[in-house]
Design a protein around this motif. Structure first.
Motif, mmCIF file in Angstrom:
data_model
loop_
_atom_site.group_PDB
_atom_site.id
_atom_site.type_symbol
_atom_site.label_atom_id
_atom_site.label_comp_id
_atom_site.label_asym_id
_atom_site.label_seq_id
_atom_site.Cartn_x
_atom_site.Cartn_y
_atom_site.Cartn_z
ATOM 1 N N TYR A 151 -30.048 97.768 5.376
ATOM 2 C CA TYR A 151 -28.657 97.984 4.978
ATOM 3 C C TYR A 151 -27.749 97.536 6.113
ATOM 4 N N PHE A 152 -26.595 97.000 5.723
ATOM 5 C CA PHE A 152 -25.706 96.346 6.671
ATOM 6 C C PHE A 152 -24.322 96.965 6.620
ATOM 7 N N GLU A 153 -23.707 97.113 7.802
ATOM 8 C CA GLU A 153 -22.278 97.403 7.925
ATOM 9 C C GLU A 153 -21.620 96.239 8.662
ATOM 10 N N VAL A 154 -20.588 95.662 8.067
ATOM 11 C CA VAL A 154 -19.843 94.579 8.709
ATOM 12 C C VAL A 154 -18.379 94.991 8.773
ATOM 13 N N HIS A 155 -17.786 94.929 9.965
ATOM 14 C CA HIS A 155 -16.459 95.485 10.179
ATOM 15 C C HIS A 155 -15.372 94.438 10.304
ATOM 16 N N THR A 156 -15.694 93.166 10.383
ATOM 17 C CA THR A 156 -14.680 92.116 10.507
ATOM 18 C C THR A 156 -14.924 91.047 9.448
ATOM 19 N N PRO A 157 -13.852 90.457 8.894
ATOM 20 C CA PRO A 157 -14.031 89.451 7.832
ATOM 21 C C PRO A 157 -14.702 88.174 8.326
ATOM 22 N N VAL A 207 -17.074 87.742 10.692
ATOM 23 C CA VAL A 207 -18.527 87.915 10.775
ATOM 24 C C VAL A 207 -19.118 88.064 9.379
ATOM 25 N N TYR A 208 -18.403 88.723 8.474
ATOM 26 C CA TYR A 208 -18.890 88.872 7.104
ATOM 27 C C TYR A 208 -19.045 87.512 6.438
#
Length: 558
Positions: free
Chosen positions: A301-307, A309-310
């Motif tokens: 599972y992934f958390e991405v906090h900036t557009p 890097v996403y």
């Protein structure tokens, strides 16, 4: 008595005739070096039993580490402790300067093996198997304009009872100002009494001096086993993994840690554990803008906090929600994942069959797929399997692989600027063998802007549980088609070879065709040794025709 010229069966037949008690034999062979002891144990069954006795390893362990009082735990505690202390070592190779070989740092005598390490701006921190965190003091010096590492000259014990530690997750060590240590401490239950109980805490140290500047203590009912950091200095999020597989987080402002004041921080359940309570997280890793969770069932599972890097990781912003950055995203994977590595905008995964999957930005070829096309989903690197460890940096990747029964090799891909891929200054879009002499018991690695680090330590109780891939899923074995029974080409190998031939045919001169062939070899999913062979053979043919050097490494370096 010389044993040269005797086979194992002959030695075994001669052994009972020697009137020496077994305890005396054990005492004698306990003075042998570890390497000779292992070799002697391979001669026959009798010496194998004698050399494997726990009493022999107890004497060896006390000789290697006379200050060690706790021999550890496990089925074979003394043998495990002896091998841990015999194989421990930290090696580093500076990217700049004239020296292009590994150097070994000073080994703390009190260290019970090496479990983890982390380089910071000026120093290196090492955690052993009994929870002692060591502070190795190094110096980065400039000699004739070249940055070089000065060999570690001394060390101190930073703290004891440590479980894990972390610092700024960015690849550049300049940002690693503080060291966060997850530890267990005895706390008094009632002030003024002698009764106490163990509580977990997070202690923050200055990396430059080792001075403790902050401490937070948790309730005794909460026990943690891992800590990682994510976010910038003013909003530094500490993620804590409990023994039950739950993730808690708290936010700290690092710019205020050196100010002498106390305040309360709030510990909250992370969304991955709040909205998916059935998941049990086994491990986690992070960078400055994202976090990766691996469950005990092998899910990711992934958390991405900036557009930005996403977009690099998934190729689109369709599902990105800037108002809910903690919502975990599940990755679609064909098998159970054992461990992973996370770079700035790319990642690597290793499944239970030893297959490597890469995903994300591939501008410099850091995915090792043979091209520079971004991947929005996990893509298998077919010519690599069963790695020991995997590491992803800013724009390159490294793989520690077992080349044979008694040796290891380091493979790398991506950007080669600054010497970060020794032997490949122009970089490579495929994993290639690097010019690094890897220690025999290497188990972990990382790289900074100035230096490559390799940790050596062998634990006889830890083995990567790779499984054999079922025959029907092995790449290259044709499977019957559901319609006609004709063999399939799942990887498009035949079509790719036809395309390669057409590219070579379009070249006008022999030299152009040779250069194109070298480039194609770099694209093809071959083993590193196979690529080295083809590049060297093409260089020989090119030189025989009067051409210059090629893109591959010279024959002497190979």
């Amino acid at each position: 008595m010389s044993m040269e010229g005797y086979s194992g069966e002959q030695l075994e037949s001669l052994t009972p005739a020697v009137p020496v008690r077994r305890c005396q034999v054990e005492h004698i062979i306990s003075f042998l070096p570890v390497r000779d002891l292992v070799a002697l144990g391979q001669t026959c069954r009798y010496f194998h039993e004698v050399c494997d006795a726990e009493g022999v390893w107890r004497r060896i362990c006390r000789r290697l580490s006379p200050r060690l009082r706790d021999q550890g735990s496990g089925v074979r505690p003394w043998k495990r402790a002896a091998i841990l202390n015999y194989t421990k070592g930290l090696y580093f190779q500076a990217f700049g300067g004239r020296r292009r070989c590994l150097s070994k740092s000073v080994a703390p005598l009190l260290a019970h093996g090496y479990r983890r390490f982390l380089p910071t701006k000026d120093h290196v921190f090492i955690l052993d198997y009994v929870g002692t965190l060591f502070f190795l003091k190094n110096a980065l010096v400039s000699t004739l304009g070249q940055m070089q590492w000065k060999r570690a000259c001394r060390y101190v014990v930073l703290c004891r009872g440590a479980k894990d530690f972390a610092s700024d997750p960015r690849c550049d060590t300049v940002y690693r100002k503080y060291l966060y240590v997850l530890a267990t401490r005895e706390q008094q239950e009632v002030v003024g009494t002698t009764s106490s109980r163990a509580c977990d805490c997070v202690e923050v140290y200055l990396q430059s001096s080792g001075q403790r500047v902050f401490k937070m203590t948790f309730h005794h009912s909460m026990t943690f086993k891992q800590i990682v950091l994510v976010g910038q200095e003013t909003q530094r999020a500490l993620l804590l993994l409990t023994e039950e597989g739950k993730i808690y987080s708290l936010v700290v402002n690092e710019t205020q840690l050196d100010q002498p004041r106390s305040y309360t921080v709030q510990l909250a359940l992370r969304k991955v554990s709040h909205y998916l309570p059935h998941l049990r997280v086994a491990c986690m890793t992070s960078n400055q803008s994202s976090t990766l969770y691996v469950t005990d069932q092998g899910g990711v599972y992934f958390e991405v906090h900036t557009p930005g890097v996403y977009r690099d990781l998934f190729g689109t912003l369709q599902a990105f929600d800037p108002l809910d950055q903690q919502m975990p995203l599940a990755l679609s994977l064909p098998a159970k994942i054992l461990f992973c590595a996370l770079g700035y905008n790319h990642l690597g995964l290793v499944d239970e069959f030893g297959r490597i999957f890469m995903q994300g930005n591939n501008r410099y070829g850091q995915l090792g797929t043979g091209d520079k096309m971004d991947r929005g989903e996990p893509t298998q690197v077919r010519y690599l399997q069963r790695p020991i460890t995997l590491w992803c940096g800013l724009n390159h990747s490294l793989v520690l692989s077992q080349s044979s029964e008694f040796s290891k090799e380091l493979l790398g891909c991506g950007c080669g600027a600054g010497g970060r891929l020794p032997g490949w200054p122009k970089g490579s879009a495929s994993f290639v063998k690097l010019q690094v002499k890897v220690p025999l018991c290497a188990c972990a690695l990382c790289a900074t802007r100035e230096c490559l680090y390799i940790l050596s330590s062998h634990d006889i109780e830890q083995h990567t549980p790779y499984r054999d891939l079922p025959a029907s899923r092995v790449v290259g074995i044709p499977e019957p088609s559901l319609g006609t029974g004709a063999p399939q080409d799942p990887g498009g190998t035949a079509q790719a070879c036809e395309e390669y031939l057409s590219q070579i045919h379009s070249c006008h001169t022999l030299q152009d065709r040779m250069e194109k062939m070298k480039e194609i070899v770099g694209w093809m999913p071959l083993m590193a040794a196979q690529k080295d062979f083809f590049w060297e053979a093409l260089d020989m043919l090119q030189k025989a025709e009067g051409g210059g050097g090629g893109v591959g490494p010279p024959a002497s370096e190979t």
